[in-house]
Design a protein around this motif. Structure first.
Motif, mmCIF file in Angstrom:
data_model
loop_
_atom_site.group_PDB
_atom_site.id
_atom_site.type_symbol
_atom_site.label_atom_id
_atom_site.label_comp_id
_atom_site.label_asym_id
_atom_site.label_seq_id
_atom_site.Cartn_x
_atom_site.Cartn_y
_atom_site.Cartn_z
ATOM 1 N N LEU A 61 -9.993 -1.532 -4.770
ATOM 2 C CA LEU A 61 -9.569 -0.025 -4.060
ATOM 3 C C LEU A 61 -7.834 -0.834 -4.014
ATOM 4 O O LEU A 61 -6.617 0.195 -3.617
ATOM 5 C CB LEU A 61 -10.485 -0.185 -2.955
ATOM 6 N N GLN A 62 -7.687 -1.280 -4.186
ATOM 7 C CA GLN A 62 -6.133 -2.099 -3.076
ATOM 8 C C GLN A 62 -5.192 -2.022 -3.993
ATOM 9 O O GLN A 62 -3.800 -1.043 -3.883
ATOM 10 C CB GLN A 62 -6.008 -3.482 -3.021
ATOM 11 N N ASP A 63 -5.287 -2.262 -5.099
ATOM 12 C CA ASP A 63 -4.631 -2.108 -6.807
ATOM 13 C C ASP A 63 -4.362 -0.687 -6.341
ATOM 14 O O ASP A 63 -3.057 0.322 -6.997
ATOM 15 C CB ASP A 63 -5.126 -2.891 -7.378
ATOM 16 N N ILE A 64 -5.678 0.195 -6.613
ATOM 17 C CA ILE A 64 -5.733 1.646 -7.228
ATOM 18 C C ILE A 64 -4.869 2.241 -5.834
ATOM 19 O O ILE A 64 -3.236 3.365 -6.268
ATOM 20 C CB ILE A 64 -7.201 2.610 -6.635
ATOM 21 N N TRP A 65 -4.691 1.758 -4.754
ATOM 22 C CA TRP A 65 -3.904 2.443 -3.393
ATOM 23 C C TRP A 65 -2.504 1.987 -3.331
ATOM 24 O O TRP A 65 -2.078 2.501 -2.694
ATOM 25 C CB TRP A 65 -4.797 2.600 -2.231
ATOM 26 N N VAL A 66 -1.888 0.498 -3.748
ATOM 27 C CA VAL A 66 -0.876 0.344 -3.831
ATOM 28 C C VAL A 66 -0.090 0.949 -3.466
ATOM 29 O O VAL A 66 1.160 1.583 -3.115
ATOM 30 C CB VAL A 66 -0.822 -0.742 -4.301
ATOM 31 N N THR A 67 0.028 1.815 -5.307
ATOM 32 C CA THR A 67 1.518 2.715 -5.101
ATOM 33 C C THR A 67 1.903 3.857 -4.741
ATOM 34 O O THR A 67 2.249 5.097 -4.778
ATOM 35 C CB THR A 67 1.708 3.470 -6.364
ATOM 36 N N GLU A 68 0.451 4.679 -3.865
ATOM 37 C CA GLU A 68 -0.324 5.810 -2.942
ATOM 38 C C GLU A 68 0.494 5.997 -2.205
ATOM 39 O O GLU A 68 0.362 5.546 -1.542
ATOM 40 C CB GLU A 68 -1.378 6.096 -3.498
ATOM 41 N N ASN A 69 1.106 6.881 -1.156
ATOM 42 C CA ASN A 69 1.564 7.992 -0.742
ATOM 43 C C ASN A 69 0.640 7.791 0.269
ATOM 44 O O ASN A 69 -0.872 8.632 0.063
ATOM 45 C CB ASN A 69 2.307 9.174 -0.429
ATOM 46 N N VAL A 75 -12.350 -0.809 2.825
ATOM 47 C CA VAL A 75 -11.879 1.165 2.495
ATOM 48 C C VAL A 75 -10.483 0.725 3.329
ATOM 49 O O VAL A 75 -9.748 0.981 2.564
ATOM 50 C CB VAL A 75 -12.873 2.560 2.596
ATOM 51 N N SER A 76 -10.574 0.942 4.518
ATOM 52 C CA SER A 76 -9.181 0.701 5.186
ATOM 53 C C SER A 76 -8.289 -0.900 5.019
ATOM 54 O O SER A 76 -7.517 -0.594 5.272
ATOM 55 C CB SER A 76 -9.879 0.608 7.079
ATOM 56 N N LYS A 77 -9.449 -1.756 4.788
ATOM 57 C CA LYS A 77 -8.019 -2.826 4.901
ATOM 58 C C LYS A 77 -7.738 -2.672 2.891
ATOM 59 O O LYS A 77 -6.218 -3.375 3.088
ATOM 60 C CB LYS A 77 -9.698 -3.892 4.312
ATOM 61 N N ALA A 78 -8.915 -1.677 2.015
ATOM 62 C CA ALA A 78 -7.753 -1.501 1.175
ATOM 63 C C ALA A 78 -7.096 -0.985 1.055
ATOM 64 O O ALA A 78 -5.197 -1.075 -0.115
ATOM 65 C CB ALA A 78 -8.817 -1.392 -0.302
ATOM 66 N N LEU A 79 -6.832 0.221 2.011
ATOM 67 C CA LEU A 79 -5.346 1.415 2.142
ATOM 68 C C LEU A 79 -3.955 0.250 2.586
ATOM 69 O O LEU A 79 -3.439 0.750 2.438
ATOM 70 C CB LEU A 79 -6.037 2.673 3.433
ATOM 71 N N GLY A 80 -4.399 -0.616 3.447
ATOM 72 C CA GLY A 80 -2.916 -1.251 3.929
ATOM 73 C C GLY A 80 -2.480 0.014 5.279
ATOM 74 O O GLY A 80 -2.846 1.436 5.745
#
Length: 166
Positions: A34-42, A89-94
């Motif tokens: 999840l972290q990799d998926i969210w890393v470039t998202e706004n 999820v919160s951890k993955a979102l940053g």
């Protein structure tokens, strides 16, 4: 057509809409976190949706995952699992910001007052949802909502309820 005949024929009983089946999607070649998926998202204007899959009845038009009147109490264990998922999820979102919240299903007002309040605490404390500061919608039904539950929704900043009368 006469109204009596129209009601008797019940034209909408077989209404169905369905999302694509899971087999309609291709497999991922390489699993991604999840972290990799969210890393470039706004992540500055996220819409948080929480699915509560419990209802007093299964509506003919519904295609969502729901359980009507579960034979055993599944609501509390389900809310506890939402907490575990919220942490991950919160951890993955940053760093993120929710600007809207919807709690649907199912019928979230099917939850007990205790479980409903626990859910709001999870959303506020584990997901960093700014309850009371963002538009918040919760699905209800006349049979499962009560004055104490309405007070709870208000306490946690709910700005809209959807009342399903099926």
């Amino acid at each position: 057509m006469k109204l009596k005949s129209f009601i008797k024929d019940n034209y909408y009983q077989g209404y169905a809409y369905s999302y694509p089946h899971k087999s309609a999607y291709r497999p991922l070649d390489t699993p991604r976190s999840l972290q990799d998926i969210w890393v470039t998202e706004n992540k500055e204007q996220l819409f948080l949706y929480v699915h509560i899959p419990f209802c007093e009845m299964r509506c003919g038009f519904c295609n969502l995952f729901t359980i009507a009147n579960p034979k055993t109490s599944l609501e509390n264990p389900y809310v506890r699992q939402i907490e575990k998922q919220a942490i991950q999820v919160s951890k993955a979102l940053g760093k993120h910001k929710f600007t809207r919240l919807a709690i649907g299903g199912g019928t979230p007002s099917f939850l007990s007052e205790h479980d409903l309040e626990y859910l709001f605490l999870v959303l506020r404390n584990k997901m960093d949802a700014p309850l009371g500061q963002i538009p918040t919608s919760v699905e209800t039904s006349p049979k499962t909502i009560s004055a104490p539950k309405l007070a709870l929704l208000k306490q946690y900043g709910t700005t809209r309820i959807s009342i399903g009368v099926q």
